[in-house]
Design a protein around this motif. Structure first.
Motif, PDB file in Angstrom:
ATOM      1  N   SER A  63       8.526 -18.329  14.138  1.00 36.86           N
ATOM      2  CA  SER A  63       9.133 -17.011  14.313  1.00 36.86           C
ATOM      3  C   SER A  63       9.124 -16.220  13.025  1.00 36.86           C
ATOM      4  O   SER A  63       9.233 -14.989  13.037  1.00 36.86           O
ATOM      5  N   LYS A  64       9.007 -16.913  11.873  1.00 39.26           N
ATOM      6  CA  LYS A  64       8.909 -16.229  10.580  1.00 39.26           C
ATOM      7  C   LYS A  64       7.452 -16.006  10.190  1.00 39.26           C
ATOM      8  O   LYS A  64       7.101 -14.983   9.607  1.00 39.26           O
ATOM      9  N   ILE A  65       6.592 -16.969  10.493  1.00 36.36           N
ATOM     10  CA  ILE A  65       5.191 -16.874  10.088  1.00 36.36           C
ATOM     11  C   ILE A  65       4.462 -15.763  10.836  1.00 36.36           C
ATOM     12  O   ILE A  65       3.675 -15.013  10.242  1.00 36.36           O
ATOM     13  N   THR A  66       4.720 -15.634  12.126  1.00 33.94           N
ATOM     14  CA  THR A  66       4.010 -14.627  12.922  1.00 33.94           C
ATOM     15  C   THR A  66       4.249 -13.207  12.418  1.00 33.94           C
ATOM     16  O   THR A  66       3.285 -12.449  12.246  1.00 33.94           O
ATOM     17  N   PRO A  67       5.510 -12.801  12.143  1.00 36.72           N
ATOM     18  CA  PRO A  67       5.698 -11.458  11.568  1.00 36.72           C
ATOM     19  C   PRO A  67       5.032 -11.296  10.213  1.00 36.72           C
ATOM     20  O   PRO A  67       4.498 -10.227   9.910  1.00 36.72           O
ATOM     21  N   VAL A  68       5.050 -12.343   9.388  1.00 34.68           N
ATOM     22  CA  VAL A  68       4.401 -12.266   8.078  1.00 34.68           C
ATOM     23  C   VAL A  68       2.898 -12.056   8.252  1.00 34.68           C
ATOM     24  O   VAL A  68       2.276 -11.259   7.535  1.00 34.68           O
ATOM     25  N   PHE A  69       2.315 -12.765   9.202  1.00 38.63           N
ATOM     26  CA  PHE A  69       0.884 -12.596   9.484  1.00 38.63           C
ATOM     27  C   PHE A  69       0.598 -11.170   9.950  1.00 38.63           C
ATOM     28  O   PHE A  69      -0.391 -10.558   9.540  1.00 38.63           O
ATOM     29  N   SER A  70       1.460 -10.633  10.810  1.00 40.32           N
ATOM     30  CA  SER A  70       1.273  -9.256  11.292  1.00 40.32           C
ATOM     31  C   SER A  70       1.390  -8.254  10.147  1.00 40.32           C
ATOM     32  O   SER A  70       0.631  -7.275  10.088  1.00 40.32           O
ATOM     33  N   LEU A  71       2.337  -8.503   9.231  1.00 37.72           N
ATOM     34  CA  LEU A  71       2.479  -7.616   8.082  1.00 37.72           C
ATOM     35  C   LEU A  71       1.245  -7.685   7.186  1.00 37.72           C
ATOM     36  O   LEU A  71       0.757  -6.657   6.695  1.00 37.72           O
ATOM     37  N   ALA A  72       0.721  -8.899   6.986  1.00 38.26           N
ATOM     38  CA  ALA A  72      -0.477  -9.066   6.163  1.00 38.26           C
ATOM     39  C   ALA A  72      -1.667  -8.343   6.796  1.00 38.26           C
ATOM     40  O   ALA A  72      -2.453  -7.687   6.089  1.00 38.26           O
ATOM     41  N   ALA A  73      -1.807  -8.455   8.129  1.00 34.28           N
ATOM     42  CA  ALA A  73      -2.908  -7.773   8.818  1.00 34.28           C
ATOM     43  C   ALA A  73      -2.767  -6.259   8.675  1.00 34.28           C
ATOM     44  O   ALA A  73      -3.761  -5.548   8.420  1.00 34.28           O
ATOM     45  N   PHE A  74      -1.548  -5.763   8.827  1.00 36.24           N
ATOM     46  CA  PHE A  74      -1.299  -4.331   8.642  1.00 36.24           C
ATOM     47  C   PHE A  74      -1.657  -3.906   7.223  1.00 36.24           C
ATOM     48  O   PHE A  74      -2.303  -2.872   7.015  1.00 36.24           O
ATOM     49  N   ALA A  75      -1.246  -4.705   6.227  1.00 37.21           N
ATOM     50  CA  ALA A  75      -1.494  -4.351   4.826  1.00 37.21           C
ATOM     51  C   ALA A  75      -2.988  -4.289   4.535  1.00 37.21           C
ATOM     52  O   ALA A  75      -3.448  -3.393   3.820  1.00 37.21           O
ATOM     53  N   VAL A  76      -3.750  -5.226   5.094  1.00 37.77           N
ATOM     54  CA  VAL A  76      -5.201  -5.248   4.870  1.00 37.77           C
ATOM     55  C   VAL A  76      -5.844  -4.005   5.470  1.00 37.77           C
ATOM     56  O   VAL A  76      -6.643  -3.308   4.820  1.00 37.77           O
ATOM     57  N   ILE A  77      -5.502  -3.692   6.726  1.00 38.59           N
ATOM     58  CA  ILE A  77      -6.083  -2.524   7.399  1.00 38.59           C
ATOM     59  C   ILE A  77      -5.651  -1.235   6.705  1.00 38.59           C
ATOM     60  O   ILE A  77      -6.457  -0.323   6.460  1.00 38.59           O
ATOM     61  N   HIS A  78      -4.374  -1.153   6.349  1.00 32.68           N
ATOM     62  CA  HIS A  78      -3.818   0.022   5.687  1.00 32.68           C
ATOM     63  C   HIS A  78      -4.491   0.254   4.341  1.00 32.68           C
ATOM     64  O   HIS A  78      -4.874   1.389   3.996  1.00 32.68           O
ATOM     65  N   SER A  79      -4.662  -0.819   3.564  1.00 31.39           N
ATOM     66  CA  SER A  79      -5.286  -0.701   2.242  1.00 31.39           C
ATOM     67  C   SER A  79      -6.765  -0.348   2.354  1.00 31.39           C
ATOM     68  O   SER A  79      -7.288   0.452   1.565  1.00 31.39           O
ATOM     69  N   LEU A  80      -7.438  -0.954   3.311  1.00 36.51           N
ATOM     70  CA  LEU A  80      -8.868  -0.686   3.490  1.00 36.51           C
ATOM     71  C   LEU A  80      -9.108   0.771   3.851  1.00 36.51           C
ATOM     72  O   LEU A  80      -9.966   1.442   3.255  1.00 36.51           O
ATOM     73  N   THR A  81      -8.355   1.288   4.804  1.00 35.07           N
ATOM     74  CA  THR A  81      -8.570   2.665   5.252  1.00 35.07           C
ATOM     75  C   THR A  81      -8.091   3.691   4.221  1.00 35.07           C
ATOM     76  O   THR A  81      -8.451   4.866   4.311  1.00 35.07           O
ATOM     77  N   ALA A  82      -7.275   3.245   3.249  1.00 39.37           N
ATOM     78  CA  ALA A  82      -6.824   4.150   2.184  1.00 39.37           C
ATOM     79  C   ALA A  82      -7.702   4.065   0.949  1.00 39.37           C
ATOM     80  O   ALA A  82      -7.530   4.851   0.009  1.00 39.37           O
ATOM     81  N   SER A  83      -8.661   3.146   0.946  1.00 34.87           N
ATOM     82  CA  SER A  83      -9.478   2.914  -0.250  1.00 34.87           C
ATOM     83  C   SER A  83     -10.490   4.037  -0.469  1.00 34.87           C
ATOM     84  O   SER A  83     -10.938   4.706   0.476  1.00 34.87           O
ATOM     85  N   LEU A  84     -10.867   4.231  -1.724  1.00 33.23           N
ATOM     86  CA  LEU A  84     -11.858   5.259  -2.055  1.00 33.23           C
ATOM     87  C   LEU A  84     -13.240   4.955  -1.474  1.00 33.23           C
ATOM     88  O   LEU A  84     -13.923   5.881  -1.014  1.00 33.23           O
TER      89      LEU A  84
END
Length: 207
Positions: free
Chosen positions: A4-25
């Motif tokens: 129950s703790k790992i799944t939200p962390v994984f979702s946050l990590a996936a969001f961070a990767v997508i968010h950072s990629l689409t914000a990259s130069l």
């Protein structure tokens, strides 16, 4: 319990990767090559939509499995906290309106002292704080009246991500505005708003 703790962390990590990629130069350069002048007005709404859609799985998981309650702020204090969250939610759109040139793709891909880069043009909320997005994000998450174990884990990781994102964003602004932004950094705090007197000093700096 652990899942129950790992799944939200994984979702946050996936969001961070997508968010950072689409914000990259590099991603923005790819958009400019493919869309031309349309990239500037298409990017922000599409980027915001993608961010919202990718954060929804995390929100759902925290809703379904919030974890053990650590504290619950009673009334009337909880309503003061909610009021603070509502005020903070106004900061982000205000920050967009006060510095639209900072979010244009072609400006971000340019070099200082060029017409494409534009001028720093410090106004509005940026006279008080350098990163209003970081400020509003931290206020919104940490003024949550009810704190659970899973929320606390996600909030701690989110705080780290937001702060690192702020450092990266400012490195871009230095690349875009050069010494003008370095002087601005010296005069205005990243997170703690300046006093009215210091905000007036920023007006003198702009002149």
């Amino acid at each position: 319990m652990v899942s129950s703790k790992i799944t939200p962390v994984f979702s946050l990590a996936a969001f961070a990767v997508i968010h950072s990629l689409t914000a990259s130069l590099p991603f923005k350069r790819l958009l400019v090559r493919g869309l031309g002048s349309r990239a500037d007005w298409l990017y922000l709404p599409v980027y915001s939509l993608v961010a919202m859609l990718t954060i929804l799985p995390l929100v759902y998981q925290l809703y379904k499995n919030p974890g053990r309650v650590l504290y619950k702020i009673p009334s009337p204090w909880r309503w003061l906290m909610v009021g603070g969250q509502l005020i903070a939610s106004i900061i982000a759109p205000k920050a967009f309106l006060d510095a639209p040139n900072r979010f244009k793709i072609r400006s971000q891909l340019s070099v200082p002292q060029t017409p494409e880069a534009g001028s720093l043009n410090i106004r509005g909320i940026y006279r008080w704080v350098r990163d209003p997005f970081l400020l509003s994000g931290l206020v919104i998450i940490w003024l949550t009246p009810t704190m659970t174990v899973n929320l606390l884990v996600i909030y701690l990781l989110t705080t780290i991500y937001l702060y690192l994102g702020s450092l990266h964003w400012e490195s871009r602004l230095i690349a875009q505005f050069g010494d003008e932004y370095r002087e601005y950094q010296r005069r205005v705090n990243r997170l703690i708003p300046k006093s009215w007197k210091n905000a007036k000093d920023i007006d003198k700096f702009k002149e």
